[in-house]
Design a protein around this motif. Structure first.
Motif, PDB file in Angstrom:
ATOM      1  N   GLU A  88       0.320   4.225  -0.993  1.00  0.00           N
ATOM      2  CA  GLU A  88      -0.352   5.417  -0.239  1.00  0.00           C
ATOM      3  C   GLU A  88      -0.248   5.585   1.220  1.00  0.00           C
ATOM      4  N   ALA A  89      -0.284   4.358   1.886  1.00  0.00           N
ATOM      5  CA  ALA A  89      -0.180   4.534   3.398  1.00  0.00           C
ATOM      6  C   ALA A  89       1.217   4.503   3.757  1.00  0.00           C
ATOM      7  N   ASP A  96       0.777  -1.256   0.034  1.00  0.00           N
ATOM      8  CA  ASP A  96      -0.083   0.001  -0.016  1.00  0.00           C
ATOM      9  C   ASP A  96       0.795   1.172   0.068  1.00  0.00           C
TER      10      ASP A  96
END
Length: 71
Positions: A42-43, A40
């Protein structure tokens, strides 16, 4: 160097050094195949930078630093 090709001079030409074979289906203790999951990104970005917004001056300084590093 024997033969002018480099490498191990103790080996004779034409003598195999290894045999490749498929993995045995009878091997014990195998873990089941896991499906690949994309990270992920973005995380990760949020964890590293939070809500940070760079000024134009900061961006220009980072670009110049990268150019100096790459070239």
């Amino acid at each position: 160097m024997a033969g002018g090709r480099g490498g191990d001079s103790d080996r004779e030409a034409g003598v195999p050094v290894a045999y490749l074979s498929a993995k045995s289906s009878e091997s014990k203790g195998e873990e089941p195949k896991r499906e690949f999951v994309m990270p992920d990104f973005e995380a990760r970005r949020k964890r590293i930078w939070g809500d940070r917004v760079f000024s134009e001056e900061e961006v220009e300084a980072m670009r110049e630093a990268e150019e100096r590093h790459l070239f």
